[in-house]
Write a protein that holds these residues in place. Sequence first.
Motif, PDB file in Angstrom:
ATOM      1  N   ARG A 259      39.809  76.392  34.849  1.00 24.73           N
ATOM      2  CA  ARG A 259      40.355  77.745  34.976  1.00 24.73           C
ATOM      3  C   ARG A 259      41.455  77.985  33.951  1.00 24.73           C
ATOM      4  NH1 ARG A 259      37.896  81.381  38.849  1.00 24.73           N
ATOM      5  NH2 ARG A 259      36.821  80.062  40.352  1.00 24.73           N
ATOM      6  N   LYS A 260      42.312  76.986  33.783  1.00 25.92           N
ATOM      7  CA  LYS A 260      43.424  77.163  32.861  1.00 25.92           C
ATOM      8  C   LYS A 260      42.940  77.230  31.416  1.00 25.92           C
ATOM      9  CE  LYS A 260      46.820  77.410  34.300  1.00 25.92           C
ATOM     10  NZ  LYS A 260      47.521  78.626  34.778  1.00 25.92           N
ATOM     11  N   VAL A 261      41.956  76.401  31.062  1.00 26.36           N
ATOM     12  CA  VAL A 261      41.390  76.466  29.711  1.00 26.36           C
ATOM     13  C   VAL A 261      40.751  77.831  29.477  1.00 26.36           C
ATOM     14  CG1 VAL A 261      39.550  75.564  28.225  1.00 26.36           C
ATOM     15  CG2 VAL A 261      41.041  73.990  29.431  1.00 26.36           C
ATOM     16  N   SER A 262      40.067  78.355  30.479  1.00 22.21           N
ATOM     17  CA  SER A 262      39.425  79.667  30.350  1.00 22.21           C
ATOM     18  C   SER A 262      40.467  80.778  30.230  1.00 22.21           C
ATOM     19  CB  SER A 262      38.510  79.918  31.548  1.00 22.21           C
ATOM     20  OG  SER A 262      37.504  78.927  31.627  1.00 22.21           O
ATOM     21  N   ASP A 263      41.519  80.691  31.058  1.00 21.37           N
ATOM     22  CA  ASP A 263      42.602  81.681  30.955  1.00 21.37           C
ATOM     23  C   ASP A 263      43.272  81.608  29.583  1.00 21.37           C
ATOM     24  OD1 ASP A 263      42.062  82.426  33.525  1.00 21.37           O
ATOM     25  OD2 ASP A 263      43.713  81.303  34.433  1.00 21.37           O
ATOM     26  N   GLU A 323      49.556  73.846  27.543  1.00 17.15           N
ATOM     27  CA  GLU A 323      49.180  72.502  27.101  1.00 17.15           C
ATOM     28  C   GLU A 323      49.721  71.447  28.053  1.00 17.15           C
ATOM     29  OE1 GLU A 323      47.186  71.497  24.918  1.00 17.15           O
ATOM     30  OE2 GLU A 323      46.803  73.267  23.697  1.00 17.15           O
ATOM     31  N   LYS A 324      50.933  71.623  28.515  1.00 15.36           N
ATOM     32  CA  LYS A 324      51.521  70.666  29.459  1.00 15.36           C
ATOM     33  C   LYS A 324      50.742  70.653  30.772  1.00 15.36           C
ATOM     34  CE  LYS A 324      56.274  70.603  27.727  1.00 15.36           C
ATOM     35  NZ  LYS A 324      57.696  70.893  28.029  1.00 15.36           N
ATOM     36  N   PHE A 325      50.327  71.839  31.221  1.00 13.94           N
ATOM     37  CA  PHE A 325      49.551  71.917  32.469  1.00 13.94           C
ATOM     38  C   PHE A 325      48.216  71.186  32.316  1.00 13.94           C
ATOM     39  CE2 PHE A 325      46.365  73.772  35.207  1.00 13.94           C
ATOM     40  CZ  PHE A 325      47.009  73.844  36.428  1.00 13.94           C
TER      41      PHE A 325
END
Length: 480
Positions: A259-263, A323-325
């Motif tokens: 999800r985070k990569v997509s966001d 990136e940290k996430f």
Amino acid sequence: MNIKQQLLKLTDSQLKERKQAKNDYFYYKGKCQDEQRAISDPDTIGQSWTVSDNLDYVPAQDIRNKVGPLLRKQARFMFSVPPDILFKPYDAKDKDECEALRQFVDKILTDNGFWSDTLKAFLDCTVRRRVLLRIEANPEQPINIFYNSINDFTYRTTSSNYKKLQEIILVVQEPDTADLEQDKQVWYRHTYTLQKITCTHKIEIFTGGNFDKPISTETIDTKLDKLPAWVILNDAMLGEIHGQSDVTGLRDAQNSYNRKVSDYADALRFNMFGERVIIDADEDSVNNCKVAPGAIIPLKSIDEHTADAKRLESSFTSAEPAEKFLDRAEKDMYEMLDMPRQEELKKVPSAKALKYLYNDLIARCNEKWNTWEPVIKELIRLIIECCSKFNCYREWDHKWDDLQFNIVFNHNYPIPEDIDDKKDLAMQEVQNNVRSHKSYIKDFSNIEDVDGEMDEIIKDIANITAAENEQMVPADNNTE
């Protein structure tokens, strides 16, 4: 309910469990491969997710599958290098016979591609909770060893001991009929039942589209006092008979990562280009504007207002937190499998330190070996028993039938080692007479005939000693 589930006579709870196992399998595979199929069968959606249609844009679905590679790494660490299996006799005089038997059994395992199949079965077991290991042994025929996935079998344990199997039902399809219409397919249902000390094997054949009543049934006495099959569970808790999937613990971190990569991808897409802002301009003149390098914008003002056009440039300031996430989510998945990351391995000064980094993964795999090793030992014992009873191989030596020995496994994990240091230490042990020459040759050379090599060494030592003695004897002085 499909044909296989119908023949296995699965209960509602068993169907629900296999539905979850199917979901875990496609999740392990990663991105959805067939969107049309996923509409009717949501369990095949994998790591993808459904998107609302009421949006002005198509949101990114950037799937970075970490679960699959991590579980494959774990499987390779367990079984990419087969363990060394030793037969240690209770009586020292049986040492040579036990070694000959070990080599014979090892050839049977090799002919069946056992260790290669075991790596695949272990991976399947970690994803779908359990596998079935079984052996087929018929008189005057070579032994066959098979693994089956969760969808092929069901089983029942005894009422007094949940660890002891009482019945196994296996359903397989005739391979040649797999692509035919349903009424032309041929299916076999094998039921292995243990009654006191006798194992029976019932074979039922189904065809013609009628899967409620077999066209033929045959019951065979296997001449064995145990079931020729074992159910291997993944990470089963005390008293549990179903096993657990390693995928379960990785889901939340993998979902967050995807999800985070997509966001992140959407944020980059929206912030990559600036936006034109037009103020107090006539609608027709705005619609006639051309978006092109160096284009003139002819704006017509509204009433007494002065039309104006300008550009707002974007800036992306969330890159570092994102990136940290992502790094944290990936690290969590590695930690769940007790696996060191590549960043940690780059700074390791020696093989000894490298082994320390793998210590948790080694402990995890040793824990899984506690489940797999007893089963493989029982498999080896049953192979020996079947060879003795059914004359499966002409080369079988019946002197092996009653050998008494212990089976020992030495696990081989693919970790680089300081081989030179180990050789030096082993050489010192040989010189101090706490390690035999044979042991050194066996562990640090590729020589198969250890005894023949020892004979050569003994001859060389004898020749060198004789030559040295000749040099030490003074020559005769002949005087007249």
